[in-house]
Design a protein around this motif. Sequence first.
Motif, PDB file in Angstrom:
ATOM      1  N   GLN A  34      36.956  -9.971  26.133  1.00  0.00           N
ATOM      2  CA  GLN A  34      35.781  -9.918  26.990  1.00  0.00           C
ATOM      3  C   GLN A  34      35.752 -11.112  27.936  1.00  0.00           C
ATOM      4  O   GLN A  34      36.033 -12.247  27.536  1.00  0.00           O
ATOM      5  CB  GLN A  34      34.511  -9.903  26.139  1.00  0.00           C
ATOM      6  CG  GLN A  34      33.224  -9.811  26.945  1.00  0.00           C
ATOM      7  CD  GLN A  34      31.992  -9.802  26.041  1.00  0.00           C
ATOM      8  OE1 GLN A  34      32.089  -9.575  24.848  1.00  0.00           O
ATOM      9  NE2 GLN A  34      30.834 -10.067  26.615  1.00  0.00           N
ATOM     10  N   THR A  36      34.107 -14.027  29.796  1.00  0.00           N
ATOM     11  CA  THR A  36      32.954 -14.871  29.483  1.00  0.00           C
ATOM     12  C   THR A  36      32.579 -15.712  30.700  1.00  0.00           C
ATOM     13  O   THR A  36      33.431 -16.383  31.290  1.00  0.00           O
ATOM     14  CB  THR A  36      33.265 -15.792  28.294  1.00  0.00           C
ATOM     15  OG1 THR A  36      34.572 -16.381  28.474  1.00  0.00           O
ATOM     16  CG2 THR A  36      33.261 -15.012  26.987  1.00  0.00           C
ATOM     17  N   LYS A  63      29.484  -5.405  33.870  1.00  0.00           N
ATOM     18  CA  LYS A  63      29.016  -4.964  32.554  1.00  0.00           C
ATOM     19  C   LYS A  63      29.349  -6.030  31.526  1.00  0.00           C
ATOM     20  O   LYS A  63      30.305  -6.799  31.686  1.00  0.00           O
ATOM     21  CB  LYS A  63      29.639  -3.626  32.165  1.00  0.00           C
ATOM     22  CG  LYS A  63      31.165  -3.610  32.148  1.00  0.00           C
ATOM     23  CD  LYS A  63      31.705  -2.230  31.808  1.00  0.00           C
ATOM     24  CE  LYS A  63      33.245  -2.232  31.826  1.00  0.00           C
ATOM     25  NZ  LYS A  63      33.803  -0.925  31.472  1.00  0.00           N
ATOM     26  N   SER A  65      30.544  -5.829  28.572  1.00  0.00           N
ATOM     27  CA  SER A  65      31.792  -5.620  27.834  1.00  0.00           C
ATOM     28  C   SER A  65      33.038  -5.761  28.713  1.00  0.00           C
ATOM     29  O   SER A  65      34.156  -5.504  28.256  1.00  0.00           O
ATOM     30  CB  SER A  65      31.782  -4.228  27.194  1.00  0.00           C
ATOM     31  OG  SER A  65      31.670  -3.230  28.198  1.00  0.00           O
ATOM     32  N   GLN A  66      32.857  -6.158  29.939  1.00  0.00           N
ATOM     33  CA  GLN A  66      33.964  -6.287  30.889  1.00  0.00           C
ATOM     34  C   GLN A  66      35.037  -7.238  30.359  1.00  0.00           C
ATOM     35  O   GLN A  66      34.736  -8.343  29.908  1.00  0.00           O
ATOM     36  CB  GLN A  66      33.390  -6.812  32.201  1.00  0.00           C
ATOM     37  CG  GLN A  66      34.390  -7.057  33.307  1.00  0.00           C
ATOM     38  CD  GLN A  66      33.665  -7.426  34.595  1.00  0.00           C
ATOM     39  OE1 GLN A  66      32.798  -6.695  35.054  1.00  0.00           O
ATOM     40  NE2 GLN A  66      33.994  -8.565  35.166  1.00  0.00           N
ATOM     41  N   THR A  67      36.291  -6.805  30.426  1.00  0.00           N
ATOM     42  CA  THR A  67      37.395  -7.650  29.961  1.00  0.00           C
ATOM     43  C   THR A  67      37.910  -8.526  31.110  1.00  0.00           C
ATOM     44  O   THR A  67      37.594  -8.290  32.281  1.00  0.00           O
ATOM     45  CB  THR A  67      38.551  -6.804  29.402  1.00  0.00           C
ATOM     46  OG1 THR A  67      39.015  -5.926  30.439  1.00  0.00           O
ATOM     47  CG2 THR A  67      38.099  -5.989  28.195  1.00  0.00           C
TER      48      THR A  67
END
Length: 228
Positions: A34, A36, A63, A65-67
């Motif tokens: 994710q 940060t 979002k 949960s975006q990586t």
Amino acid sequence: MKKIAILQSNYIPWKGYFDLIASVDEFIIYDEMQYTKNDWRNRNKIKTPTGVSWITIPVRVEKLSQTINQTQISNNNWVTKHIKTLQANYAKAKYFKNHKDFVFDLYHQASKTSSLSEINFIFIENICNFLNIKTKLSFSTDYNLIEGKTERLIDLIKQSKGTSYISGPAAKSYIDENLFNDNNLNLEWMDYSKYKEYNQLYPPFEHGVSILDLIFNEGENSSNFLTH
């Protein structure tokens, strides 16, 4: 014995990041983690006459949960801005003239993509070459991922045929050392406490700044200030 390290990509990381890469046989970039905010993924520190300052790549966070490898740049002006900032603060550094073309060319390469992960990789790969670090660089996307924090690390190590894992000390808070013992894997911790100071602008000395600070101040001698 094959040593592995697994870590998210950072923007123009500090020397300890490259030291970790140099200490292993394969370094797996874990950009499926994710993203940060207010972290090292898209920013780092440099020295300035008024103290340590951040330079940051502007990104879109769409979002929670975006990586990291899904994260895109929000403004293309960042390249010009960062080059001007480095020029203003490092023009007096001993090796700035020798290596500014190398560094600024990486920025021009980075300007051709909007992917944060790709931008970070451009800098990491080329600076490894500059420091004569021969470690294999790979991505977690090259492997299959299973559930569980420590379980996933162990599985990645096994898939990459590793026998030993080297971790930064911050991971002590969540890594289950017993699982490494159960899987006959050696676990080592990086020690970042033994760095010697180099010729740096604007005292007092600061270790925790971007590798570019070391390159502009020590040039071809930069690798002498790593521990591996």
